[in-house]
Enzyme design. Structure first.
Site, mmCIF file in Angstrom:
data_model
loop_
_atom_site.group_PDB
_atom_site.id
_atom_site.type_symbol
_atom_site.label_atom_id
_atom_site.label_comp_id
_atom_site.label_asym_id
_atom_site.label_seq_id
_atom_site.Cartn_x
_atom_site.Cartn_y
_atom_site.Cartn_z
ATOM 1 N N HIS A 120 -1.195 -6.629 -5.210
ATOM 2 C CA HIS A 120 -1.069 -7.982 -4.375
ATOM 3 C C HIS A 120 -0.563 -9.133 -5.052
ATOM 4 O O HIS A 120 -0.627 -9.263 -6.547
ATOM 5 C CB HIS A 120 -2.469 -8.611 -4.096
ATOM 6 C CG HIS A 120 -2.839 -9.817 -3.788
ATOM 7 N ND1 HIS A 120 -3.402 -10.811 -4.867
ATOM 8 C CD2 HIS A 120 -2.438 -10.672 -2.677
ATOM 9 C CE1 HIS A 120 -3.490 -11.949 -3.986
ATOM 10 N NE2 HIS A 120 -3.096 -11.930 -3.045
ATOM 11 N N HIS A 141 0.806 -1.307 -0.024
ATOM 12 C CA HIS A 141 0.020 -0.047 0.087
ATOM 13 C C HIS A 141 0.791 1.247 0.039
ATOM 14 O O HIS A 141 1.207 1.688 1.039
ATOM 15 C CB HIS A 141 -0.835 0.143 1.409
ATOM 16 C CG HIS A 141 -1.968 -1.096 1.234
ATOM 17 N ND1 HIS A 141 -3.172 -1.126 0.555
ATOM 18 C CD2 HIS A 141 -2.009 -1.959 2.030
ATOM 19 C CE1 HIS A 141 -3.721 -2.061 0.860
ATOM 20 N NE2 HIS A 141 -3.245 -2.837 1.723
ATOM 21 N N HIS A 178 0.201 -5.989 -17.283
ATOM 22 C CA HIS A 178 -0.631 -7.064 -18.010
ATOM 23 C C HIS A 178 0.311 -7.832 -18.899
ATOM 24 O O HIS A 178 0.421 -9.069 -19.369
ATOM 25 C CB HIS A 178 -1.900 -6.870 -18.511
ATOM 26 C CG HIS A 178 -2.857 -6.896 -17.663
ATOM 27 N ND1 HIS A 178 -3.684 -7.990 -17.643
ATOM 28 C CD2 HIS A 178 -3.501 -5.854 -16.967
ATOM 29 C CE1 HIS A 178 -4.724 -7.825 -16.856
ATOM 30 N NE2 HIS A 178 -4.584 -6.420 -16.320
#
Length: 307
Positions: free
Chosen positions: A113, A103, A152
């Site tokens: 994550h 965070h 991605h």
């Protein structure tokens, strides 16, 4: 998942090394080393085993950063682990993995994550059953197409050596999994997610797990390096707290890892490592049309072909 030939010692060594490499890199990036909290379950507890939590709070860059390694065993798989495999209900198990949530303080830097894990289900007189799970996903507060594409594409490159079909399959799995059903909205821009995976056999499945774990730092650090000095004020911090509230809702209501840990009698401090240091809720609040906050919802929190 039926192949019983595996080497848990190699998996354990990889996971411990991965935690150390990532913790060292994050400490160097922040300017503050991550503290180490080594723990073991005591006699008479539901779980056996232990682990190590690397934690940084109120750092120079990270408001909270946690990366945990655990290797625990129990006498009966909890319901969250056997729901899709009722034939394994009640078996003994060993679960080992690395899980992290970061965070950043700057709202222009996304939360991230990552998790890689192995589970082994055992029953006297029968061959053990193993499988791998894991993935990584990005949760921006303010959306940037450049960041989403980089994340991605790094995930896709990690999976390509193991089959061109894995990235689109794991991406859809991630989009479907990290979704707040009660809000009808995605948690973030996704990434990759997989579970119950051993279809390549132990060696290739383990190699794939390592490729995913090794891809984490190159997937994330270039993004926060770009955004870390972006100016922000109270408006951005308030929106960050609002979006973090959604993160809390998902983790406590839907996340299989959280449920697995709580149902199995896991270590609460480690299980709740993913919680943000601050979060907020506003009654029936919606961002004004045309603002960057509204753009997050309309352009980023929807499934897209980012790679």
């Amino acid at each position: 998942m039926t192949d019983s030939t595996y080497d848990v010692n190699r998996v354990r060594a990889y996971l411990q090394g991965l935690q150390m490499r990532i913790a060292d890199a994050l400490g160097a990036f922040d300017g503050t080393p991550l503290a180490a909290d080594t723990w073991r379950r005591g006699p008479g507890e539901r779980l056996r085993g232990g682990g190590c939590t690397r934690i940084l709070e109120a750092g120079g860059f990270f408001e909270r950063a946690g990366i945990g390694f655990s290797d625990v065993a129990g006498d009966a798989l909890p319901p969250s682990a056997s729901a899709s495999r009722p034939q394994l209900a009640g078996r003994g198990f060993e679960a080992l993995g690395v899980s992290l949530v970061l965070h950043p303080r700057n709202p222009y830097c996304p939360t991230v994550h990552m998790n890689v894990r192995m589970l082994i289900a055992t029953k006297p007189g029968e061959a053990p059953v193993f499988w791998f799970g894991g993935g990584m996903d990005l949760t921006p507060i303010y959306g940037f197409e450049e960041d989403a594409r980089h994340f991605h594409r790094t995930c896709r490159a990690a999976l390509e050596p193991f089959g061109a079909e894995l990235y689109p399959r794991f991406k859809k799995w991630c989009d479907d999994y990290f979704f707040l059903k009660h809000r009808n909205e995605a948690r973030g821009i996704g990434g990759i997610f997989f579970d119950d995976f051993s279809e390549l056999g132990f060696e290739r499945s383990f190699e794939m797990l390592q490729s995913v774990g090794d891809a984490f730092l190159p997937s994330y650090l270039p993004i926060v390096e770009r955004r870390r000095d972006t100016p922000y004020g109270e408006r951005e911090r308030a929106f960050q707290a609002y979006r973090r509230g959604r993160y809390v809702e998902f983790n406590l209501v839907f996340d299989r890892g959280t449920l697995f840990g709580l149902q199995s009698g896991g270590r609460t401090e480690s299980i709740l490592l993913s919680m943000p240091p601050t979060a907020g809720w506003r009654y029936d609040w919606h961002p004004d049309p045309g603002t960057p906050e509204a753009r997050l919802q309309s352009e980023f929190l929807v499934p897209r072909d980012w790679a």
